[in-house]
Enzyme design. Structure first.
Site, mmCIF file in Angstrom:
data_model
loop_
_atom_site.group_PDB
_atom_site.id
_atom_site.type_symbol
_atom_site.label_atom_id
_atom_site.label_comp_id
_atom_site.label_asym_id
_atom_site.label_seq_id
_atom_site.Cartn_x
_atom_site.Cartn_y
_atom_site.Cartn_z
ATOM 1 N N LYS A 43 83.360 18.676 70.221
ATOM 2 C CA LYS A 43 84.592 19.455 70.050
ATOM 3 C C LYS A 43 85.749 18.553 69.634
ATOM 4 C CE LYS A 43 87.779 22.623 72.343
ATOM 5 N NZ LYS A 43 88.001 23.569 73.459
ATOM 6 N N HIS A 54 48.588 36.298 44.881
ATOM 7 C CA HIS A 54 49.855 36.985 45.114
ATOM 8 C C HIS A 54 49.865 37.699 46.460
ATOM 9 C CE1 HIS A 54 51.296 35.807 41.260
ATOM 10 N NE2 HIS A 54 50.379 36.496 40.595
#
Length: 508
Positions: free
Chosen positions: A135, A272
């Site tokens: 922070k 596919h």
């Protein structure tokens, strides 16, 4: 005043050299229990954390850094006079660098530790220090990854530890704590039996850069779910060019089909993301040749996955055509030598064909996420709904057909005989079109006596009618249509056994 670095690490790889480097750069080292012992044994002078806080480490190490003298030293803003005055008033010294990594919760999870041990592997002080330092990253360097140690030393030495450098370390730190908390959340979800929690915390780790996405203009990477310890897609690449997005997607379809055949020798060819040839065999070679001959056109440029060790004879047949991927649990040395003759062929060694740990099927749709349980069921019951009874051979082919059609795009039809796919039709908006396409695209096939498997019910009797005209001898479908009786009546009229399986297998 010397700068201060606070060090408290579980993974101690490289920590001694990092600490020595920081001392050379003018830092004094504050450390906790186990880390301090390692550093002092290596000759690094340390300040004990309890000398900073004025309190001893307590409660079996659960409380050692949770103190204002620590978090005040991390969180105060150096550019705010009131903050500076406050820390002076309370005798709090600045901490300029934090080096922390966390208790090994993931390792304990992998080892299947009991809940009491899992709880003790939940780090509290570590994430708190990381978050405080991150922070306040403008003033505090937060280092959570041993791979960053040398970069941090170089940046400090060369005075390149600027805002952007610190920001990137903070980003990495928050990613670590986020992933850590997500894993703990999912562990407790499992403990309490909440399959679909109100907040589903999931964390993914990037493991591989892919050649491209579905199309070459789309960038892509592969991530793994840290919570799933054994995946069906764990593999070692032995040869070939970089894997693409489509390769991985198709590979999943292939190995998922193969996994369904636990006690049989099977080959699955995928194109596919849809099966184009699947076959059971007495040997690996037999299985592969049957799968190849099921559709020698579509297998070209496809992916082949098997559940057996590939031998020389099988490799020689695979080498004759263009394949994108060959995936197997193992290979004979001479088989590998043959397959490697093709420069670009991706040869994969599968690690976990029996993996069943993953629970979710997830689709991310531009900010919305669909989550469902994996479709792990196959057949609810084999309910013969016609007067004609299927033979044992037909029943066997029915099970085989359902295992394959489950992985064909809906609407899906699979026609099989003697453990081999004869024709597959999928991805159609009408079920009868899927069947008609399967038959039309295989004009050289003899469907007499074959079994038709459908991923969902027949809304009309038209599929049964088309099947009869093609010579198909038996049908398996889930059942459940309000017009089921029409199909049953047609089959009874033409002496075709039909079985309702009870489970639908849509795949979209």
């Amino acid at each position: 005043m010397s700068k201060r670095a606070l060090m408290s690490v579980t993974n101690k790889d490289g920590i001694v050299d990092f600490a020595k480097g920081l001392v050379e750069l003018g830092f004094e080292i504050v450390s906790t229990g186990g880390t301090m012992k390692v550093l002092e044994t290596a000759g690094v002078k340390c300040i004990a954390i309890d000398d900073v806080t004025g309190f001893p480490e307590m409660l079996d190490g659960r409380v050692k850094t949770l103190h204002p003298k620590v978090h005040g030293g991390l969180l105060f803003r150096r550019d705010l006079p009131e903050h500076v005055e406050t820390v002076k008033k309370y005798g709090i010294q600045p901490i300029d660098l934090v080096c922390v990594n966390l208790y090994e919760f993931e390792k304990a999870l992998k080892e299947g530790k009991p809940m009491a041990d899992m709880i003790e592997n939940i780090d509290i002080g570590g994430p708190s220090m990381i978050r405080s330092a991150a922070k306040n990253f403008k003033d505090v360097l937060i280092v959570t990854d041993p791979r960053d140690y040398q970069n941090v030393l170089d940046a400090i030495k060369d005075q390149k530890d600027d805002y952007d450098f610190r920001l990137n370390l903070a980003y990495k730190a928050f990613s670590l704590t986020g992933s850590y908390d997500a894993m703990i959340s999912r562990y407790f979800a499992g403990v309490v039996g909440d399959e679909f929690p109100e907040i589903l915390n999931m964390s993914y780790k990037k493991v591989e850069h892919l050649r491209y996405g579905e199309n070459s203009q789309q960038a892509a990477n592969k991530y793994e779910d840290s919570f799933v310890q054994k995946s069906l897609l764990d593999y070692e690449q032995l040869h070939g060019k970089e894997i693409s997005f489509n390769n991985v997607n198709d590979l999943y379809g292939a190995v998922a089909v193969v996994r369904e055949f636990k006690d049989q020798i099977v080959t699955a060819a995928i194109k596919h993301s849809t099966p184009c040839g699947v076959a059971i065999g007495n040997t690996g070679y037999d299985s592969y040749m049957k799968a190849y001959e099921a559709d020698p056109q579509s297998i070209f440029g496809g992916i082949v996955a098997v559940n057996y060790k590939i031998d020389k004879a099988t490799a020689e047949q695979m080498h004759k055509i263009f394949l994108e991927i060959v995936a197997a649990p193992d290979y004979d040395d001479d088989a590998l030598e043959i397959l490697k003759k093709k420069k670009n062929l991706r040869i994969l060694k599968l690690k976990n064909l029996d993996a069943r740990e993953a629970k979710y099927d997830i689709k991310y749709l531009e900010g919305k996420v669909l989550v469902q349980k994996l479709n792990t069921e196959m057949i609810k019951e084999m309910n013969v709904v016609t007067k004609a009874q299927p033979t044992p051979e037909q029943l066997s082919d029915m099970e085989f057909g359902m295992k394959v059609v489950k992985y064909v795009k809906s609407n899906a039809i699979c026609i099989v005989k003697d453990g081999v796919t004869l024709a597959i039709g999928g991805g159609q908006t009408s079920r009868v079109w899927a069947l008609e396409n399967a038959i039309h695209n295989n004009p050289d096939k003899d469907f007499k006596g074959a079994v038709l498997a459908s991923d969902a019910f027949f809304p009309f009797s038209d599929c049964a009618e088309v099947a009869y005209k093609a010579g198909i001898g038996a049908i398996i479908q889930p059942g459940g249509s309000i017009r089921d009786q029409e199909s049953i009546d047609f089959c009874d009229e033409h002496d075709i056994p039909m079985v309702f399986s009870g489970y639908r297998h849509f795949r979209h």
